[in-house]
Scaffold this motif. Structure first.
Motif: not given
Length: 416
Positions: A293-297, A333-341
Motif C-alpha cells: 500500500a502506498p504511503g510513508t513510514s 511492507l505487505r501489512t503496513g504494520d510496523w509495530s513489531s519492527w
C-alpha cells in the motif's frame, strides 16, 4: 511465478533530492513506501556497498575504508552474498553498474553468484562484461551502457524468471556531467539550509570547532550538479519501468531505491560524507512491490535490511547458513504494520571511530577516539544545531558499546 527483485543504488545522493526526480516520485514513491528514516550502515561508498551485499555492519565485515574490494574478497565475503544465496532459490542474477570501490585494481574480476556481470570499472568509459574488459572510447557513458544492458536483461526474462538484479549508477557522484538535455535544469538553484556554515560550533566535537566555513557558492554549484545528474537518472528509471510494464513484469517485481550514503553541502561547515549527521547518514529509501500500500513510514530501516528482504521474497530463510544483521521488511511492507519492527538502529564509521544510535527522535553519537559525544532531539532540533549537553547518556552509551560488538540475531535483539 515467483516475484522478481530489483535494487537501484544511487551514488552520493542526499535524501532531500528525491523530490526533484519527477518520474521516480510518480512511479515509485507514490506507488510504494517512502521511509523518512532510512539510513546507510556507514556513510561512505565502499563500506556501505559491502554492507548492502552481505547484511553485515562494517564492524562485522571489516572493510573500513573506500578501497573495499580487496579486503572484502580476501576475507571471503564475496562467497556469501545476496547473489550467491538467492541463486539457490532458482533466481537468475545480474549486476549492472558500479560495484565496489577498489574494483579498478582488479578490473577483470567477476563476483560469485552473478549470472550476468556488467560492472563499470574505474573511469566512466570502461566496463567489465562477464569478465571481458571493454573500453567504450567515449562512444557513450558507462552508466548508460550498463543501464541498457539491464533493460536487455529484463526484456529477456519476460516469459522466464524469477530474477534478481542490482543497478548501481554512478549518479550523482562528482564530477558532475549532466546530459545536454538537463545541464541547465537547475541553473540558479538556491541553497541556504539552516545548518549551512553553522555559526556556533561549540556543541560539536572538538575537531569540528575550528573548521572554516565552506564556500556557499561552491556548495550551491555542487547541489546544482547533483540535481541535474539526478534528472538523467530519473530518465533512466523511467525507461526501465517502461520495460517492466511493457513486458508484463512490473506487477510482480519488487523495486528498492536507495543510495549508498547521503551528502553534506556545507551543513555544520562540512563537505561530502562520512559524518554522523542526517545529511550524510540519512538516505533516500523507497520500496514498491506487489500488494504494498502506498504511503510513508517512520520505521527505522537500514541498507542491511535489503538482503534479508530479498531472500524472504525468494522464499528463503535469511538466517540459513549465517545469521544476518538486517531484518526482512516483507511482512510489514505487505501489512503496513510496523509495530513489531526495531525500536533503535545503529549507524557507524569504523574508519573515523564513531557510532550513532537512533531511537525515537533522538540521535546519540559517540566519538570513541576523542571520548566525546553528541545528543540531538530531532523533533525539536531537526538540523542538529544544538547538542543537549547536560543529558545522562549512560544507557545510550551502553547500548552503543554492545551493538558495536554484536552481529546477527544478537544485534537484532539489541534493537528491540
Amino acid at each position: 511465478m515467483a516475484d522478481n527483485v530489483l535494487w537501484i543504488i544511487s551514488d552520493d545522493q542526499p535524501r532531500s533530492t528525491l523530490r526533484s526526480m519527477d518520474r521516480t516520485w510518480t512511479r515509485l514513491v507514490e506507488k510504494g513506501v517512502r521511509f523518512r528514516r532510512g539510513y546507510t550502515a556507514m556513510p561512505w561508498c565502499g563500506p556501505a556497498r559491502a554492507s548492502i551485499l552481505t547484511s553485515r555492519y562494517p564492524h562485522d565485515h571489516g572493510c573500513p575504508d573506500n578501497q573495499t574490494h580487496q579486503p572484502f574478497v580476501a576475507q571471503g565475503h564475496d562467497r556469501d552474498t545476496v547473489a550467491t544465496r538467492i541463486r539457490g532459490a532458482g533466481y537468475d542474477t545480474g549486476y549492472f553498474g558500479k560495484y565496489m570501490n577498489g574494483l579498478g585494481e582488479d578490473p577483470e574480476y567477476v563476483a560469485p553468484g552473478w549470472g550476468r556481470w556488467v560492472a563499470t570499472v574505474g573511469k566512466r568509459g570502461q566496463v567489465n562484461v562477464d569478465g571481458e574488459l571493454r573500453d567504450l572510447d567515449g562512444q557513450r557513458p558507462a552508466d548508460a551502457f550498463a543501464a541498457e544492458r539491464l533493460r536487455t536483461f529484463v526484456e529477456r526474462h519476460r516469459d522466464t524468471g524469477p530474477w534478481f538484479a542490482v543497478w548501481g549508477p554512478s549518479i550523482p557522484h562528482d564530477p558532475y556531467r549532466p546530459s545536454a538535455e538537463h545541464r541547465h535544469d537547475f541553473d540558479g538553484v538556491t541553497w541556504d539550509p539552516p545548518a549551512l556554515n553553522e555559526a556556533d560550533m561549540s556543541d560539536k566535537p572538538s575537531w569540528l570547532r575550528g573548521l572554516p566555513a565552506q564556500d556557499p557558492d561552491r556548495m550551491r554549484d555542487v547541489r546544482e550538479g547533483k540535481l541535474e545528474e539526478l534528472r538523467d537518472l530519473d530518465d533512466e528509471i523511467g525507461r526501465l519501468l517502461d520495460v517492466l510494464w511493457r513486458t508484463d513484469q512490473l506487477s510482480r517485481t519488487w523495486v528498492f531505491f536507495v543510495s549508498d550514503n547521503g551528502y553534506l553541502l556545507g551543513e555544520h561547515r562540512l563537505f561530502r560524507k562520512e559524518q554522523p549527521y542526517e545529511e550524510s547518514a540519512g538516505i533516500p529509501y523507497v520500496v514498491r512491490g506487489p500488494g504494498v500500500a502506498p504511503g510513508t513510514s517512520s520505521a527505522f530501516v537500514s541498507q542491511v535490511d535489503l538482503m534479508p528482504t530479498a531472500l524472504d521474497i525468494a522464499g528463503l530463510d535469511p538466517d540459513e547458513g549465517r545469521e544476518l544483521s538486517g531484518r526482512s521488511m516483507l511482512q510489514p511492507l505487505r501489512t503496513g504494520d510496523w509495530s513489531s519492527w526495531r525500536r533503535r538502529l545503529l549507524v557507524e564509521n569504523t574508519n573515523l571511530d564513531w557510532a550513532m544510535l537512533r531511537e525515537g527522535s533522538e540521535a546519540y553519537v559517540e566519538h570513541h577516539e576523542t571520548d566525546e559525544w553528541e545528543l540531538y532531539d530531532l523533533a525539536a532540533d531537526p538540523h542538529q544545531l544544538a547538542s543537549i549537553a547536560d543529558a545522562d547518556v549512560t544507557e545510550q552509551s551502553a547500548l552503543v558499546t554492545a551493538m558495536r560488538q554484536a552481529r546477527g540475531r544478537a544485534l537484532r535483539d539489541l534493537e528491540e
